[in-house]
Design an enzyme around this catalytic site. Structure first.
Site, mmCIF file in Angstrom:
data_model
loop_
_atom_site.group_PDB
_atom_site.id
_atom_site.type_symbol
_atom_site.label_atom_id
_atom_site.label_comp_id
_atom_site.label_asym_id
_atom_site.label_seq_id
_atom_site.Cartn_x
_atom_site.Cartn_y
_atom_site.Cartn_z
ATOM 1 N N GLU A 91 38.581 54.051 50.706
ATOM 2 C CA GLU A 91 38.836 52.636 50.994
ATOM 3 C C GLU A 91 38.605 52.389 52.483
ATOM 4 O OE1 GLU A 91 39.431 49.696 49.268
ATOM 5 O OE2 GLU A 91 39.170 49.025 51.333
ATOM 6 N N GLY A 149 43.652 47.916 47.333
ATOM 7 C CA GLY A 149 43.798 46.844 46.340
ATOM 8 C C GLY A 149 42.685 45.816 46.415
ATOM 9 N N GLY A 150 41.933 45.792 47.521
ATOM 10 C CA GLY A 150 40.764 44.920 47.611
ATOM 11 C C GLY A 150 41.091 43.440 47.579
ATOM 12 N N THR A 151 40.148 42.677 47.059
ATOM 13 C CA THR A 151 40.202 41.218 47.125
ATOM 14 C C THR A 151 41.404 40.646 46.382
ATOM 15 O OG1 THR A 151 37.785 41.254 47.087
ATOM 16 C CG2 THR A 151 38.834 39.133 46.709
ATOM 17 N N CYS A 152 41.573 41.026 45.133
ATOM 18 C CA CYS A 152 42.603 40.396 44.293
ATOM 19 C C CYS A 152 43.972 40.511 44.946
ATOM 20 C CB CYS A 152 42.615 41.038 42.912
ATOM 21 S SG CYS A 152 43.834 40.307 41.828
ATOM 22 N N HIS A 198 58.252 26.154 17.741
ATOM 23 C CA HIS A 198 58.478 24.805 18.251
ATOM 24 C C HIS A 198 59.583 24.854 19.295
ATOM 25 C CE1 HIS A 198 59.060 20.498 18.400
ATOM 26 N NE2 HIS A 198 60.360 20.725 18.304
HETATM 27 C C1 LIG Z 1 40.411 33.221 46.594
HETATM 28 C C2 LIG Z 1 40.158 34.045 45.375
HETATM 29 C C3 LIG Z 1 40.942 33.882 44.266
HETATM 30 C C4 LIG Z 1 40.726 34.641 43.120
HETATM 31 N N1 LIG Z 1 41.516 34.428 42.045
HETATM 32 C C5 LIG Z 1 41.296 35.153 40.923
HETATM 33 C C6 LIG Z 1 42.120 34.974 39.781
HETATM 34 O O1 LIG Z 1 43.053 34.168 39.787
HETATM 35 N N2 LIG Z 1 41.869 35.731 38.687
HETATM 36 C C7 LIG Z 1 40.851 36.644 38.654
HETATM 37 O O2 LIG Z 1 40.668 37.303 37.631
HETATM 38 N N3 LIG Z 1 40.048 36.830 39.725
HETATM 39 C C8 LIG Z 1 40.251 36.114 40.851
HETATM 40 N N4 LIG Z 1 39.447 36.323 41.942
HETATM 41 C C9 LIG Z 1 38.372 37.339 41.853
HETATM 42 C C10 LIG Z 1 38.951 38.748 42.031
HETATM 43 O O3 LIG Z 1 39.680 38.824 43.234
HETATM 44 C C11 LIG Z 1 37.867 39.825 41.995
HETATM 45 O O4 LIG Z 1 37.037 39.585 40.899
HETATM 46 C C12 LIG Z 1 38.540 41.187 41.875
HETATM 47 O O5 LIG Z 1 39.214 41.476 43.067
HETATM 48 C C13 LIG Z 1 37.616 42.313 41.447
HETATM 49 O O6 LIG Z 1 37.090 42.930 42.509
HETATM 50 P P1 LIG Z 1 36.485 44.395 42.504
HETATM 51 O O7 LIG Z 1 37.300 45.372 41.742
HETATM 52 O O8 LIG Z 1 35.084 44.262 42.157
HETATM 53 O O9 LIG Z 1 36.574 44.761 44.057
HETATM 54 P P2 LIG Z 1 37.460 44.237 45.227
HETATM 55 O O10 LIG Z 1 38.806 43.835 44.775
HETATM 56 O O11 LIG Z 1 36.695 43.266 46.027
HETATM 57 O O12 LIG Z 1 37.655 45.572 46.067
HETATM 58 C C14 LIG Z 1 36.598 46.287 46.631
HETATM 59 C C15 LIG Z 1 37.166 47.248 47.654
HETATM 60 O O13 LIG Z 1 36.136 48.089 48.120
HETATM 61 C C16 LIG Z 1 36.263 48.288 49.500
HETATM 62 N N5 LIG Z 1 34.945 48.642 50.036
HETATM 63 C C17 LIG Z 1 33.840 47.852 50.075
HETATM 64 N N6 LIG Z 1 32.805 48.533 50.594
HETATM 65 C C18 LIG Z 1 33.263 49.768 50.891
HETATM 66 C C19 LIG Z 1 32.672 50.915 51.462
HETATM 67 N N7 LIG Z 1 31.380 50.924 51.795
HETATM 68 N N8 LIG Z 1 33.445 52.003 51.661
HETATM 69 C C20 LIG Z 1 34.751 52.008 51.301
HETATM 70 N N9 LIG Z 1 35.358 50.953 50.741
HETATM 71 C C21 LIG Z 1 34.628 49.845 50.540
HETATM 72 C C22 LIG Z 1 36.782 46.949 49.992
HETATM 73 O O14 LIG Z 1 37.429 47.073 51.236
HETATM 74 C C23 LIG Z 1 37.739 46.562 48.880
HETATM 75 O O15 LIG Z 1 39.031 47.023 49.132
HETATM 76 C C24 LIG Z 1 39.671 35.596 43.104
HETATM 77 C C25 LIG Z 1 38.871 35.780 44.232
HETATM 78 C C26 LIG Z 1 39.108 35.024 45.359
HETATM 79 C C27 LIG Z 1 38.241 35.240 46.557
#
Ligand SMILES: Cc1cc2nc3c(=O)[nH]c(=O)nc-3n(C[C@H](O)[C@H](O)[C@H](O)COP(=O)(O)OP(=O)(O)OC[C@H]3O[C@@H](n4cnc5c(N)ncnc54)[C@H](O)[C@@H]3O)c2cc1C
Length: 468
Positions: free
Chosen positions: A34, A39-42, A441
């Site tokens: 990482e 935990g990334g985006t979500c 209901h």
């Molecule tokens: C504002 C917003 C609201 C959202 N709301 C919802 C919702 O309500 N419901 C829903 O289902 N989805 C929602 N989403 C979408 C959801 O967040 C993503 O679809 C979800 O996080 C899946 O992401 P992922 O597993 O592909 O990777 P991500 O969660 O994006 O994680 C990828 C990880 O990889 C790491 N990484 C990247 N490149 C490298 C590298 N070269 N080396 C090491 N680490 C790296 C990053 O730092 C990150 O931690 C929302 C998105 C946004 C932006």
């Protein structure tokens, strides 16, 4: 020195950690990498923090509406943005630290913190460390796209990530982009007390939805005095004093919007540009998404891509499902596929939109025989009792097989109610299974059998032609 593993996972988004557990439980030695926040985006800038903030916005709105319910509050509601942010940080932080601790304690799992790049099809570098494995899983997610727009370099702008640091109330928030992210932030900040203008290039909000759904959502937002500007064909920016001027060319209204803060919510791009994929033989499409097959294998044998970076989904549940598919194929001798899944998602405006399967427009395009049922929330007892009667629900079924093709529940509880329909779709059962079920209901769900009992031929499709 090179460390050897059975599997390397790049990224700790919604697929990587689950896959790490499955692989380590199966006896593999796994490295997970990482570069930033676990935990990334979500967890950090997406679903969890935004839905936590949506809850604060809902609370503010209910306080404003309190008198309608006979509750005396002294009128109005002001929002303490520092506390809204602190609550959001706490919920999101717990999720992040919980995940990080879980991974670091996981037996047979080595956690590396740093940016991963391919050295070869079997080798990944993280800083000065080199890792090698026979299987590599890419779960790198995506980030906000910031396309070229005239004048953008002259103004400061926010994205979904920097919005997470906002602990003040923007006086007038301009949001460019009328899709999921823009609409959720728009309604939430309006409810916090900002003036909000949403600017969308297309002729409707959330374009992928049916016109009636899109229009109903626009009306819901406008009822809260959110300004919606559609058909903004040439968006550009300039600065006047402290203000950000957004130049638009709309069919209606003034050609400029004058605001204090700007949020760009114009789409996402995959984090695939800095992975040195070419060294691994992994191919990407024109937009940078990793090309995968139905079981998420890339063009390079032994390398898979999961989550947003493969372009097969843009949701937490699609990413998690990707991990289930890969684990099932590798470990369970179960040939699960991406094409097994039914598209489903929610939009968390209030009331929320829950969606499953095809839209009405998509069904029409197929020309097949079909039936449709529709019911406004004003005719759903539970919604009336809660004072939340905005929206409607609709369902489309196949005229021949009687299977449900798609549904939209725009209304209170819509994000949950949609699942009873989704599960019957997965069962490939006829709609009569729900129609004959006894529901509780008073709930929103209890009206789904009623709606199914009132299906009509969908005009313009084969059934409607026979009906005439
Ligand atoms: C504002 C917003 C609201 C959202 N709301 C919802 C919702 O309500 N419901 C829903 O289902 N989805 C929602 N989403 C979408 C959801 O967040 C993503 O679809 C979800 O996080 C899946 O992401 P992922 O597993 O592909 O990777 P991500 O969660 O994006 O994680 C990828 C990880 O990889 C790491 N990484 C990247 N490149 C490298 C590298 N070269 N080396 C090491 N680490 C790296 C990053 O730092 C990150 O931690 C929302 C998105 C946004 C932006």
């Amino acid at each position: 020195m090179t460390s050897t593993y059975d599997a390397i996972i790049i990224g700790t988004g919604q697929a990587g950690p689950f896959l790490a557990r499955r692989l380590t439980t199966a006896g593999m030695k796994v490295a997970i990498i990482e570069r930033k926040l676990f935990g990334g985006t979500c967890v950090n800038t997406g679903c969890i923090p935004t839905k936590t903030m949506v809850a604060s916005a809902y609370a503010a709105q209910m306080v404003r509406r309190a008198a309608e319910f006979g509750v005396v509050t002294g009128g109005g509601a002001t929002v303490d943005m520092k506390r809204v942010k602190a609550r959001k940080d706490e919920v999101s932080g717990q999720s992040r630290t919980g995940l990080e601790a879980w991974l670091k304690k996981m037996e047979n799992c080595a956690v590396y913190e740093g940016h991963a790049r391919f050295e070869s099809p079997r080798e990944v570098a993280v800083g000065s460390e080199k890792l090698t494995a026979e299987r590599i899983f890419i779960n790198v997610g995506g980030r906000a796209a910031t396309p070229q727009m005239p004048g953008l370099e002259q103004v400061e702008y926010l994205t979904n990530s920097s919005m997470m640091n906002v602990d003040f109330l923007p006086e007038h928030l301009i949001i460019v982009g009328g899709s999921y992210i823009g609409l959720e932030f728009g309604q939430m900040f309006r409810r916090f007390g900002s003036e909000v203008t949403i600017i969308e290039m297309a002729g409707s909000l959330i374009q992928r939805e049916d016109e009636d759904v899109s229009l109903a959502i626009k009306e819901i937002l406008e009822r809260e005095n959110i300004h919606v500007r559609l058909n903004a064909k040439c968006i550009g920016f300039s600065k006047r004093g402290e203000d950000i001027i957004t130049h638009v060319e709309c069919t209606t209204g003034a050609p400029e919007v004058n605001g204090t803060h700007l949020l760009l919510a114009v789409g996402r791009r995959p984090n695939t540009d800095d992975l040195r994929l070419e060294k691994a033989g992994v191919s990407v499409d024109k937009r940078g998404y990793i090309v995968v097959d139905d079981q998420l294998r890339t063009a390079a044998p032994g390398i898979w891509a999961l989550g947003d970076c493969n372009g097969k989904g843009a949701f937490t549940h699609t990413s998690f499902n990707d991990a289930e598919i890969v684990a099932a194929n590798l470990l369970d001798d179960d040939p699960r596929r991406v094409s097994d899944r039914i598209p489903t998602y929610a939009l968390y405006v209030d009331p929320p939109l829950g969606r499953a399967g095809m839209t009405e427009a998509e069904v029409r395009k197929t020309g097949r025989s079909a039936l449709i049922g529709k019911r406004p929330m004003t005719r759903v007892g539970r919604a009336v009792e809660k004072g939340e009667t905005q929206g409607f629900m609709k369902i489309v079924v196949d005229g021949q097989t009687r299977e449900i093709l798609g549904a939209a529940i725009l209304g209170t509880g819509g994000d949950e109610v949609i699942h009873s329909i989704l599960d019957v779709m997965y069962a490939k059962a006829p709609y009569t299974v729900i129609q004959r079920a006894m529901h509780i209901h008073p709930t929103v769900s209890e009206l789904i059998p009623t709606m199914l009992g009132e299906l009509q031929p969908l005009s313009g499709t084969a059934d409607a032609k026979t009906a005439h």
